[in-house]
Design a protein around this motif. Structure first.
Motif, PDB file in Angstrom:
ATOM      1  N   CYS A 117       0.903  -1.101  -0.137  1.00 17.03           N
ATOM      2  CA  CYS A 117       0.135   0.028   0.090  1.00 17.03           C
ATOM      3  C   CYS A 117       0.704   1.434   0.153  1.00 17.03           C
ATOM      4  CB  CYS A 117      -0.934   0.050   1.188  1.00 17.03           C
ATOM      5  SG  CYS A 117      -0.070   0.137   2.765  1.00 17.03           S
ATOM      6  N   THR A 118       2.264   1.154  -0.001  1.00 19.95           N
ATOM      7  CA  THR A 118       3.045   2.407   0.102  1.00 19.95           C
ATOM      8  C   THR A 118       3.632   2.302  -1.213  1.00 19.95           C
ATOM      9  OG1 THR A 118       5.258   1.151   0.738  1.00 19.95           O
ATOM     10  CG2 THR A 118       3.494   1.774   2.455  1.00 19.95           C
ATOM     11  N   ASN A 119       4.361   3.581  -1.515  1.00 16.70           N
ATOM     12  CA  ASN A 119       4.948   4.050  -2.740  1.00 16.70           C
ATOM     13  C   ASN A 119       6.473   3.588  -2.327  1.00 16.70           C
ATOM     14  OD1 ASN A 119       6.281   5.944  -1.019  1.00 16.70           O
ATOM     15  ND2 ASN A 119       5.891   7.568  -2.511  1.00 16.70           N
ATOM     16  N   ALA A 120       6.843   2.880  -1.448  1.00 22.40           N
ATOM     17  CA  ALA A 120       8.355   2.808  -0.929  1.00 22.40           C
ATOM     18  C   ALA A 120       9.146   1.980  -2.019  1.00 22.40           C
ATOM     19  CB  ALA A 120       8.527   1.810   0.424  1.00 22.40           C
ATOM     20  N   ALA A 121       8.559   1.084  -2.656  1.00 22.43           N
ATOM     21  CA  ALA A 121       9.547   0.327  -3.925  1.00 22.43           C
ATOM     22  C   ALA A 121       8.961   0.551  -5.176  1.00 22.43           C
ATOM     23  CB  ALA A 121       9.796  -1.255  -3.273  1.00 22.43           C
ATOM     24  N   GLY A 122       7.881   1.604  -5.351  1.00 22.29           N
ATOM     25  CA  GLY A 122       7.512   1.800  -6.616  1.00 22.29           C
ATOM     26  C   GLY A 122       6.682   0.786  -7.112  1.00 22.29           C
ATOM     27  N   ALA A 123       6.808   0.110  -8.238  1.00 24.33           N
ATOM     28  CA  ALA A 123       5.896  -0.798  -8.681  1.00 24.33           C
ATOM     29  C   ALA A 123       6.377  -2.135  -8.381  1.00 24.33           C
ATOM     30  CB  ALA A 123       5.740  -0.519 -10.327  1.00 24.33           C
ATOM     31  N   PHE A 124       7.585  -2.218  -7.460  1.00 20.37           N
ATOM     32  CA  PHE A 124       8.055  -3.453  -7.258  1.00 20.37           C
ATOM     33  C   PHE A 124       7.439  -4.069  -6.028  1.00 20.37           C
ATOM     34  CE2 PHE A 124      11.974  -5.940  -5.732  1.00 20.37           C
ATOM     35  CZ  PHE A 124      11.844  -6.821  -6.746  1.00 20.37           C
ATOM     36  N   LYS A 125       6.244  -4.867  -6.214  1.00 19.86           N
ATOM     37  CA  LYS A 125       5.643  -5.269  -5.239  1.00 19.86           C
ATOM     38  C   LYS A 125       6.007  -6.685  -4.802  1.00 19.86           C
ATOM     39  CE  LYS A 125       3.106  -1.524  -4.864  1.00 19.86           C
ATOM     40  NZ  LYS A 125       3.649  -0.374  -4.136  1.00 19.86           N
ATOM     41  N   GLN A 126       6.589  -7.071  -3.769  1.00 15.65           N
ATOM     42  CA  GLN A 126       7.314  -8.392  -3.557  1.00 15.65           C
ATOM     43  C   GLN A 126       6.900  -8.652  -2.087  1.00 15.65           C
ATOM     44  OE1 GLN A 126       8.948 -10.530  -6.055  1.00 15.65           O
ATOM     45  NE2 GLN A 126       7.829  -8.973  -7.409  1.00 15.65           N
ATOM     46  N   ILE A 127       6.909  -9.976  -1.706  1.00 14.89           N
ATOM     47  CA  ILE A 127       6.514 -10.317  -0.305  1.00 14.89           C
ATOM     48  C   ILE A 127       7.767 -10.114   0.431  1.00 14.89           C
ATOM     49  CG2 ILE A 127       6.127 -12.298   1.165  1.00 14.89           C
ATOM     50  CD1 ILE A 127       5.082 -13.755  -1.535  1.00 14.89           C
ATOM     51  N   VAL A 128       8.864 -10.417   0.005  1.00 17.74           N
ATOM     52  CA  VAL A 128      10.199 -10.243   0.613  1.00 17.74           C
ATOM     53  C   VAL A 128      10.298  -8.533   1.153  1.00 17.74           C
ATOM     54  CG1 VAL A 128      11.890 -10.059  -1.232  1.00 17.74           C
ATOM     55  CG2 VAL A 128      12.649 -10.724   0.784  1.00 17.74           C
ATOM     56  N   VAL A 129       9.963  -7.908   0.168  1.00 15.74           N
ATOM     57  CA  VAL A 129      10.062  -6.438   0.135  1.00 15.74           C
ATOM     58  C   VAL A 129       9.123  -5.887   1.146  1.00 15.74           C
ATOM     59  CG1 VAL A 129       9.802  -4.204  -0.642  1.00 15.74           C
ATOM     60  CG2 VAL A 129      10.973  -6.080  -2.289  1.00 15.74           C
ATOM     61  N   ALA A 130       7.774  -6.280   1.104  1.00 17.28           N
ATOM     62  CA  ALA A 130       6.887  -6.014   2.120  1.00 17.28           C
ATOM     63  C   ALA A 130       7.273  -6.412   3.497  1.00 17.28           C
ATOM     64  CB  ALA A 130       5.449  -6.658   1.744  1.00 17.28           C
ATOM     65  N   ALA A 131       7.698  -7.677   3.458  1.00 18.48           N
ATOM     66  CA  ALA A 131       8.215  -8.152   4.978  1.00 18.48           C
ATOM     67  C   ALA A 131       9.157  -7.178   5.557  1.00 18.48           C
ATOM     68  CB  ALA A 131       8.472  -9.373   4.958  1.00 18.48           C
ATOM     69  N   ALA A 132      10.050  -6.838   4.749  1.00 15.88           N
ATOM     70  CA  ALA A 132      11.417  -5.983   4.962  1.00 15.88           C
ATOM     71  C   ALA A 132      10.900  -4.621   5.486  1.00 15.88           C
ATOM     72  CB  ALA A 132      12.336  -5.658   3.934  1.00 15.88           C
ATOM     73  N   GLN A 133       9.976  -4.141   4.658  1.00 12.54           N
ATOM     74  CA  GLN A 133       9.333  -2.843   5.155  1.00 12.54           C
ATOM     75  C   GLN A 133       8.606  -2.658   6.367  1.00 12.54           C
ATOM     76  OE1 GLN A 133       6.999  -1.634   1.666  1.00 12.54           O
ATOM     77  NE2 GLN A 133       8.671  -1.456   0.200  1.00 12.54           N
ATOM     78  N   GLY A 134       7.962  -3.952   6.618  1.00 13.98           N
ATOM     79  CA  GLY A 134       7.146  -4.181   7.875  1.00 13.98           C
ATOM     80  C   GLY A 134       7.976  -4.067   9.120  1.00 13.98           C
ATOM     81  N   ALA A 135       9.311  -4.607   8.836  1.00 11.30           N
ATOM     82  CA  ALA A 135      10.316  -4.692   9.971  1.00 11.30           C
ATOM     83  C   ALA A 135      10.867  -3.098  10.408  1.00 11.30           C
ATOM     84  CB  ALA A 135      11.496  -5.595   9.468  1.00 11.30           C
ATOM     85  N   ILE A 136      11.161  -2.403   9.029  1.00  9.42           N
ATOM     86  CA  ILE A 136      11.507  -1.251   9.265  1.00  9.42           C
ATOM     87  C   ILE A 136      10.481  -0.298   9.838  1.00  9.42           C
ATOM     88  CG2 ILE A 136      12.310   0.809   7.985  1.00  9.42           C
ATOM     89  CD1 ILE A 136      13.291  -1.132   5.818  1.00  9.42           C
ATOM     90  N   ALA A 137       9.270  -0.306   9.613  1.00 11.63           N
ATOM     91  CA  ALA A 137       8.131   0.344  10.324  1.00 11.63           C
ATOM     92  C   ALA A 137       8.211   0.053  11.667  1.00 11.63           C
ATOM     93  CB  ALA A 137       6.855  -0.111   9.492  1.00 11.63           C
ATOM     94  N   ALA A 138       8.559  -1.157  12.097  1.00 10.21           N
ATOM     95  CA  ALA A 138       8.161  -1.525  13.635  1.00 10.21           C
ATOM     96  C   ALA A 138       9.468  -0.825  14.304  1.00 10.21           C
ATOM     97  CB  ALA A 138       8.364  -3.006  13.987  1.00 10.21           C
ATOM     98  N   ASP A 139      10.657  -0.855  13.653  1.00 13.20           N
ATOM     99  CA  ASP A 139      11.743  -0.400  14.240  1.00 13.20           C
ATOM    100  C   ASP A 139      11.439   1.261  14.439  1.00 13.20           C
ATOM    101  OD1 ASP A 139      14.754  -0.530  14.851  1.00 13.20           O
ATOM    102  OD2 ASP A 139      14.675   0.838  13.335  1.00 13.20           O
ATOM    103  N   SER A 140      10.935   1.865  13.381  1.00 16.12           N
ATOM    104  CA  SER A 140      10.600   3.199  13.388  1.00 16.12           C
ATOM    105  C   SER A 140       9.934   3.704  14.588  1.00 16.12           C
ATOM    106  CB  SER A 140      10.396   3.712  12.145  1.00 16.12           C
ATOM    107  OG  SER A 140      11.402   3.386  11.211  1.00 16.12           O
ATOM    108  N   ALA A 141       8.853   2.693  14.701  1.00 11.57           N
ATOM    109  CA  ALA A 141       7.634   2.994  15.527  1.00 11.57           C
ATOM    110  C   ALA A 141       8.261   2.911  17.036  1.00 11.57           C
ATOM    111  CB  ALA A 141       6.628   2.047  15.414  1.00 11.57           C
ATOM    112  N   TYR A 142       9.197   1.825  17.391  1.00 10.67           N
ATOM    113  CA  TYR A 142       9.800   1.736  18.435  1.00 10.67           C
ATOM    114  C   TYR A 142      10.539   2.870  18.802  1.00 10.67           C
ATOM    115  CZ  TYR A 142      13.568   0.032  21.771  1.00 10.67           C
ATOM    116  OH  TYR A 142      14.252  -0.113  22.726  1.00 10.67           O
TER     117      TYR A 142
END
Ligand code: NAP
Length: 323
Positions: free
Chosen positions: A290-315
């Motif tokens: 749902c984000t523009n982070a990796a442009g049109a490159f929508k991959q499971i591994v990319v989504a999971a990585a972004q989830g990890a980064i988001a949690a780190d940033s929330a912390y």
């Protein structure tokens, strides 16, 4: 580690989930959301995951063969693995639709369709995308009677039958390869003369004798009597006789919801995020398709990585340690 966080984790979970106050509410239960929740739990944050359904788009994906460490797995099977992993951290999962996120002083109220309200210091939006419809006559009428948006759900119903897949991206390729394991014949109907799918997928489709490409063609209509019997090609008027049509023409983010809660989006409705997955609203982060982070490159591994980064940033946002 803040005292507040350590203290909250020691509370016994005896009260209803919505009476507590959270460090993080993760909205969305696909790979991005689950990764965010796992990382949040490992930071000892008080987290909860609220999602309409477990797995998101993974429910509609056939074989996944590019997630490191797993050679080949069906999308729905990977969902089970993700939730098995999440269960280890005892993050509550609420199956409900989030309809609003409202700021109240320095907290957010995450409001669901069944009127539950979760109070939280941060929010991670991991809502994924919603599959597109073709918008042609017969599409609605034959939904569930030959028209499908989910190859892993419905492929076994088409054993020894003839099906068409509409689209030219990775989803269409993945669906056609899965369908070819069951169906007698798979037409892939694409509006251009070449696919945009990954070269590996294209090669696999080319090598499969059951798959036939129909390029430069749009579907004008889907027809039949009780169930699907044909699709009509707009450019040539040709009727292709099929028992099923799988529509795989991409997906869009829930732009309307993002507008409602005030997060900034790009022209296509994807949440604009910085490299730490933060949005324009302090305390709200976003991850995955749902984000523009990796442009049109929508991959499971990319989504999971972004989830990890988001949690780190929330912390870091919660403990006020900014990088
Ligand atoms: P996509 O990459 O956006 O491709 C959609 C396809 O449908 C395009 O070929 C497009 O044609 C066609 N299309 C769009 N609107 C259409 C319409 N109205 N009528 C006819 N055709 C139409 O979407 P996707 O294949 O669902 O993939 C979405 C994202 O998920 C991508 O980033 C993809 O890489 C990823 N994904 C990855 C995997 C994997 O890695 N295993 C599997 C599935 C999906 P044009 O080519 O003309 O635009």
């Amino acid at each position: 580690m803040s005292l507040k966080i350590t203290f909250r984790r020691l509370e016994l979970p005896t009260r209803p989930l919505e009476e507590k106050e959270y460090d993080v509410v993760v909205i969305g239960g696909g790979p991005a959301g689950v990764a965010a929740a796992i990382y949040a739990a490992r930071y000892m944050l008080d987290a909860i995951l609220v999602t309409k359904e477990k797995g998101g788009q993974l429910n509609k994906i056939g074989y996944v063969e590019n997630y490191p460490g797993i050679l080949k797995i069906m999308g729905p099977e990977l969902i089970d693995r993700l939730y098995e992993h999440l269960a280890k951290y005892k993050v509550p999962v609420v199956l409900d639709e989030v309809i609003d996120v409202k700021r109240e002083e320095n907290k957010f109220n995450v409001i669901t369709a069944s009127d539950r309200v979760f109070k939280t210091e941060t929010v991670i939006l991991a809502l994924g995308v919603v599959k597109r419809k073709l918008g042609v006559p017969g599409e609605e009428e034959f939904l569930g009677r030959g028209v499908s948006y989910c190859a892993p759900c419905d492929a076994p119903l088409f054993k020894d039958k003839v099906v068409a897949v509409v689209g030219g991206g990775d989803s269409a390729a993945s669906a056609s390869l899965l369908l070819a394991e069951y169906a007698r014949k798979v037409y892939v109907i694409h509006r251009r003369s070449r696919f945009r799918a990954q070269p590996y997928y294209i090669r696999q489709m080319e090598l499969n004798p059951k798959i036939e490409f129909i390029f430069n063609s749009n579907v004008a209509e889907i027809g039949g009597t009780k169930t699907v019997e044909w699709v009509k090609i707009k450019e040539t008027g040709r009727k292709i006789f099929v028992n099923g049509v799988f529509i795989e023409i991409g997906a869009d983010p829930p732009a309307e919801f993002f507008r409602k809660i005030g997060v900034e989006t790009d022209g296509k409705g994807y949440v604009k995020v910085s490299k730490d997955q933060s949005t324009n609203i302090p305390g709200i982060f976003a991850a995955g398709d749902c984000t523009n982070a990796a442009g049109a490159f929508k991959q499971i591994v990319v989504a999971a990585a972004q989830g990890a980064i988001a949690a780190d940033s929330a912390y870091r946002y919660i403990i006020k340690e900014f990088r």
